[in-house]
Design a protein around this motif. Structure first.
Motif, short mmCIF file in Angstrom:
data_model
loop_
_atom_site.label_atom_id
_atom_site.label_comp_id
_atom_site.label_asym_id
_atom_site.label_seq_id
_atom_site.Cartn_x
_atom_site.Cartn_y
_atom_site.Cartn_z
N HIS A 131 -10.10 11.77 -0.55
CA HIS A 131 -9.93 10.50 -1.26
C HIS A 131 -10.17 10.75 -2.74
CE1 HIS A 131 -9.91 8.84 2.72
NE2 HIS A 131 -11.19 9.13 2.93
N LEU A 132 -9.08 10.96 -3.49
CA LEU A 132 -9.19 11.16 -4.92
C LEU A 132 -9.08 9.82 -5.63
CD1 LEU A 132 -7.59 13.85 -3.67
CD2 LEU A 132 -7.78 14.55 -6.04
N ALA A 133 -9.24 9.85 -6.96
CA ALA A 133 -9.23 8.60 -7.71
C ALA A 133 -7.91 7.85 -7.56
CB ALA A 133 -9.53 8.88 -9.18
N THR A 134 -6.81 8.59 -7.50
CA THR A 134 -5.48 7.98 -7.43
C THR A 134 -4.84 8.12 -6.06
OG1 THR A 134 -5.14 8.44 -9.79
CG2 THR A 134 -3.17 7.99 -8.48
N TRP A 135 -5.23 9.15 -5.31
CA TRP A 135 -4.52 9.52 -4.09
C TRP A 135 -5.46 9.61 -2.88
CZ3 TRP A 135 0.40 9.68 -5.61
CH2 TRP A 135 0.69 10.08 -6.92
N ASP A 136 -4.91 9.33 -1.72
CA ASP A 136 -5.48 9.79 -0.45
C ASP A 136 -4.54 10.87 0.06
OD1 ASP A 136 -7.61 8.11 -0.52
OD2 ASP A 136 -6.92 6.77 1.07
N VAL A 137 -5.08 12.07 0.27
CA VAL A 137 -4.24 13.22 0.62
C VAL A 137 -4.76 13.85 1.91
CG1 VAL A 137 -3.27 15.41 -0.17
CG2 VAL A 137 -3.84 13.63 -1.84
N THR A 138 -3.87 14.05 2.86
CA THR A 138 -4.23 14.65 4.14
C THR A 138 -3.29 15.82 4.43
OG1 THR A 138 -4.81 12.45 4.96
CG2 THR A 138 -4.68 14.22 6.58
N VAL A 163 1.94 17.37 5.35
CA VAL A 163 1.01 16.70 4.44
C VAL A 163 1.41 15.24 4.27
CG1 VAL A 163 0.61 18.87 3.23
CG2 VAL A 163 2.28 17.25 2.32
N ARG A 164 0.42 14.44 3.90
CA ARG A 164 0.66 13.03 3.57
C ARG A 164 -0.08 12.72 2.28
NH1 ARG A 164 -1.36 9.88 8.07
NH2 ARG A 164 -3.40 10.14 7.10
N VAL A 165 0.65 12.22 1.28
CA VAL A 165 0.08 11.85 -0.01
C VAL A 165 0.33 10.37 -0.23
CG1 VAL A 165 0.14 12.23 -2.50
CG2 VAL A 165 0.46 14.17 -0.95
N CYS A 166 -0.75 9.59 -0.38
CA CYS A 166 -0.65 8.14 -0.52
C CYS A 166 -1.16 7.71 -1.89
CB CYS A 166 -1.46 7.44 0.57
SG CYS A 166 -0.92 7.83 2.25
N TYR A 167 -0.42 6.86 -2.54
CA TYR A 167 -0.77 6.31 -3.85
C TYR A 167 -1.64 5.08 -3.62
CZ TYR A 167 0.05 4.36 -8.58
OH TYR A 167 -0.08 3.85 -9.85
N VAL A 168 -2.96 5.20 -3.89
CA VAL A 168 -3.90 4.16 -3.48
C VAL A 168 -4.60 3.46 -4.64
CG1 VAL A 168 -4.33 5.24 -1.24
CG2 VAL A 168 -5.76 5.86 -3.21
N ALA A 169 -4.48 3.98 -5.86
CA ALA A 169 -5.12 3.33 -7.01
C ALA A 169 -4.26 3.57 -8.24
CB ALA A 169 -6.53 3.87 -7.23
N THR A 170 -4.13 2.58 -9.09
CA THR A 170 -3.21 2.65 -10.23
C THR A 170 -3.57 3.80 -11.17
OG1 THR A 170 -4.56 1.04 -11.42
CG2 THR A 170 -2.69 0.20 -10.17
N SER A 171 -2.54 4.35 -11.78
CA SER A 171 -2.69 5.46 -12.71
C SER A 171 -1.88 5.20 -13.97
CB SER A 171 -2.22 6.76 -12.05
OG SER A 171 -2.10 7.81 -13.01
N ASP A 172 -2.37 5.70 -15.10
CA ASP A 172 -1.64 5.58 -16.36
C ASP A 172 -0.35 6.39 -16.35
OD1 ASP A 172 -3.64 3.97 -17.36
OD2 ASP A 172 -4.69 5.60 -18.39
N LEU A 173 -0.22 7.31 -15.39
CA LEU A 173 0.99 8.13 -15.31
C LEU A 173 2.14 7.39 -14.63
CD1 LEU A 173 -0.53 11.61 -14.34
CD2 LEU A 173 0.13 10.77 -16.60
#
Length: 272
Positions: free
Chosen positions: A150-157, A174-184
């Protein structure tokens, strides 16, 4: 870079085949000496220490000769330090197997990584992110395949890892989920790709080759692993799910894990 290599050679270190590849993460320059030593140059001592901690974090054991702004990764680190100075840094292997991972048992036919393409429906992405509770944000961690970071921007498994039946390919689901807003993000969407991923490998031919983290993009992608992990964009709450499959062509490679290091920050290692 050449000065470091030349200093080693002048001191008596055997280096019949020098290749400057500049592929070591965080290094300004890097190269390999006869496949038995990796030399790297850094901006400063802080960058050197960061790289040392990252290598230790792989859990595969390290043998390093370390200077103010350089590292020689070699089983002969003590000898290197005696030749050109520097400090010897070692740590034992603690988490990775002493032999290459065995091929995991095949999953049920409906979940097989490499079924005939005619019977494999593509997974529609993005998909909804799985619920996460409670959430604990990390920036650096070493996990096992099956774990979620659980990263600041992503949940990655990293869900699975598997050798190809041909013996010269390897893949991670792999699964990469965008879970929190990012300036990028642009217009509410953020790019995801295979660029942040690196494989942890070792060439067992010769016996003295160091473990290395090699960017996925340096390999040829094997799109027979389905569904394929796509380069795409996600909206908040969406996921990218698929296989990162690669063709390496070398049956002597040992595959220890995979690293995710996104531009939004963090470095997560999954061990097979």
């Amino acid at each position: 870079m050449i000065a470091l290599k030349d200093a080693l050679v002048e001191a008596g270190y055997d280096c019949p085949r020098w290749v400057q590849s500049d592929t070591v993460t965080r290094a300004l320059q890097s190269g390999s000496c006869s496949d038995a030593a990796v030399l790297s140059i850094y901006l400063d001592s802080a960058a050197v220490q960061t790289s040392i901690e990252a290598l230790k974090g792989l859990g595969v054991g390290v043998s390093l000769a370390v200077g103010e702004n350089w590292i020689v990764n070699s089983p002969r680190a003590k000898e290197v330090a005696q030749m050109i100075g520097g400090t010897v840094v070692t740590s034992p292997a603690s988490e990775l197997p002493e032999t290459p991972p065995t091929t995991p048992s095949p999953p049920p036919p409906s979940e097989s990584a490499r079924p005939p393409s005619s019977s494999t429906p593509l997974v529609t992405i993005p998909t909804s992110a799985p619920p996460v509770s409670p959430r604990r944000t990390v920036t650096n961690a070493t996990l096992q395949v099956g774990d979620t970071a659980h990263l600041a921007t992503w949940d990655v498994t990293v869900l699975r890892s598997e050798h190809g039946k041909d013996g010269i390919s390897y893949g991670w689901k792999v699964r990469v989920c965008y879970v929190a807003t990012s300036d990028l993000a642009e217009n509410g969407r953020i790019a995801v790709s295979d660029k942040p991923w690196s494989a942890i490998i070792q060439d067992l031919e010769g016996g003295d080759n160091p473990v290395a983290a090699v960017p996925i993009r340096e390999f040829e992608r094997d799109h027979a692993y389905r569904p394929d992990y796509l380069n795409t964009t996600l909206s908040l709450g969406e996921c990218n799910l698929g296989w990162i499959g690669i063709v390496h062509g070398n049956p002597d490679l040992a595959w220890f894990g995979i690293i995710y290091e996104p531009s939004t920050g963090g470095r997560i290692t999954w061990l097979n």
